[in-house]
Enzyme design. Structure first.
Site, PDB file in Angstrom:
ATOM      1  N   ARG A  35     -39.274 -19.093  33.496  1.00 24.60           N
ATOM      2  CA  ARG A  35     -38.836 -19.941  34.611  1.00 24.60           C
ATOM      3  C   ARG A  35     -39.813 -19.929  35.775  1.00 24.60           C
ATOM      4  O   ARG A  35     -39.727 -20.760  36.679  1.00 24.60           O
ATOM      5  CB  ARG A  35     -37.431 -19.547  35.066  1.00 24.60           C
ATOM      6  CG  ARG A  35     -37.324 -18.178  35.699  1.00 24.60           C
ATOM      7  CD  ARG A  35     -35.868 -17.773  35.885  1.00 24.60           C
ATOM      8  NE  ARG A  35     -35.068 -18.836  36.453  1.00 24.60           N
ATOM      9  CZ  ARG A  35     -35.032 -19.147  37.739  1.00 24.60           C
ATOM     10  NH1 ARG A  35     -35.792 -18.455  38.583  1.00 24.60           N
ATOM     11  NH2 ARG A  35     -34.273 -20.112  38.190  1.00 24.60           N
ATOM     12  N   ASP A  74     -35.850 -18.003  44.956  1.00 25.67           N
ATOM     13  CA  ASP A  74     -34.831 -17.195  44.266  1.00 25.67           C
ATOM     14  C   ASP A  74     -34.673 -15.837  44.929  1.00 25.67           C
ATOM     15  O   ASP A  74     -35.592 -15.315  45.557  1.00 25.67           O
ATOM     16  CB  ASP A  74     -35.228 -16.967  42.806  1.00 25.67           C
ATOM     17  CG  ASP A  74     -34.886 -18.157  41.932  1.00 25.67           C
ATOM     18  OD1 ASP A  74     -34.087 -18.992  42.368  1.00 25.67           O
ATOM     19  OD2 ASP A  74     -35.432 -18.237  40.817  1.00 25.67           O
ATOM     20  N   GLU A 116     -34.110   5.959  16.895  1.00 27.85           N
ATOM     21  CA  GLU A 116     -34.180   7.015  17.894  1.00 27.85           C
ATOM     22  C   GLU A 116     -35.335   6.835  18.870  1.00 27.85           C
ATOM     23  O   GLU A 116     -35.268   7.256  20.015  1.00 27.85           O
ATOM     24  CB  GLU A 116     -34.306   8.379  17.194  1.00 27.85           C
ATOM     25  CG  GLU A 116     -34.308   9.571  18.131  1.00 27.85           C
ATOM     26  CD  GLU A 116     -32.983   9.737  18.873  1.00 27.85           C
ATOM     27  OE1 GLU A 116     -32.974  10.370  19.942  1.00 27.85           O
ATOM     28  OE2 GLU A 116     -31.951   9.224  18.370  1.00 27.85           O
ATOM     29  N   PRO A 130     -36.367   2.651  27.559  1.00 28.09           N
ATOM     30  CA  PRO A 130     -35.665   3.154  28.745  1.00 28.09           C
ATOM     31  C   PRO A 130     -36.502   4.118  29.576  1.00 28.09           C
ATOM     32  O   PRO A 130     -36.133   4.437  30.705  1.00 28.09           O
ATOM     33  CB  PRO A 130     -34.421   3.851  28.175  1.00 28.09           C
ATOM     34  CG  PRO A 130     -34.718   4.085  26.742  1.00 28.09           C
ATOM     35  CD  PRO A 130     -35.653   3.010  26.316  1.00 28.09           C
TER      36      PRO A 130
END
Length: 247
Positions: free
Chosen positions: A156, A171, A118, A91
């Site tokens: 893809r 896209d 953690e 993150p």
């Protein structure tokens, strides 16, 4: 292309690689997936891959040895180590984007490390990986879902993955804009008709309409994207007309 994934839960990827585009791409030889349980590299007699953090605190931290050995083993299987790119799912990493997917799709091999617990021993960040990637500003139980997102979005984009390679080019986000609306048969359904322009057969006018629809949709839903989009004078004039109408 080869996509290697280091995880403590390899079974999570069974369904992902057994269906749809990802399965077909592997069958066609466009890509190969290598899911590795890095617990197998643990040298602790209990096969532990985590330990308590120095200095105290809650949670467990992944230890460096199993991951260092696993990555080095994978790199040793590659003819040229410089051709592999090692990515930590975290993150704290760079926000993932379509542009990053396009960048990764040019690599010969990517190694995705899925964390748990953690966090990681900091030496993994500093001395083992090439970069960190986050799929959003939130925290998940582990990096597996992030690795799935990257594997899918990169696969893809590889030539031969899709039935029509141009599909990926148009896209949403690939052009810097959101994609224009699509319609198919029937031409009218419950009183809702397909726009006449799409039935006209005039491909140049259709291209103009689609571009304007992409601009409109981006302006209405993601105006922040317009700041970095590659816009023509015609695009800018059309956007000005939209803003005038909304005043």
């Amino acid at each position: 292309m080869k996509i290697s994934i280091l995880t403590l839960f390899p079974e999570m990827f069974d369904g992902l690689f057994s269906h749809s585009i990802l399965k077909q791409s592997q069958q066609k030889g466009v890509v190969s997936y290598n899911v590795v349980n890095f617990r197998h590299y643990a040298k602790d007699k209990h096969n532990r891959v985590d330990d308590y953090p120095y200095g105290g605190g809650g949670g467990m931290v992944l230890t460096p040895q199993p991951l260092f050995d696993a990555v080095e083993d994978l790199q040793g299987q590659t003819a040229n180590k410089q051709k592999s790119r090692t990515i930590l799912l975290c993150p704290q990493g760079e926000p993932y984007s379509q542009q990053k997917a396009e960048e990764l799709a040019k690599e010969d091999e990517i190694i995705l490390i899925c964390g748990h617990y953690e966090g990681y021993d900091e030496r993994i960040r500093e001395h083992l990986i090439d970069e960190e990637i986050s799929i959003g500003d939130y925290v998940l139980t582990g990096g597996e879902i992030g690795a799935m997102v990257i594997a899918d979005s990169v696969t893809r984009l590889l030539p031969g993955s899709l039935g029509n390679d141009q599909s990926a080019v148009t896209d949403s986000h690939s052009t810097g804009l959101l994609e224009y609306p699509h319609y198919t048969r029937p031409a009218e359904y419950r009183g809702m008709a397909v726009p006449d322009i799409l039935l006209s057969g005039h491909h140049k006018n259709i291209d103009v309409w689609r571009r304007q629809q992409s601009l409109r949709r981006t302006y209405e839903r993601r105006p922040d994207m317009l700041e970095s989009a590659n816009l023509t004078d015609e695009d800018i004039a059309y956007l000005h007309s939209l803003k005038s109408k909304n005043k």
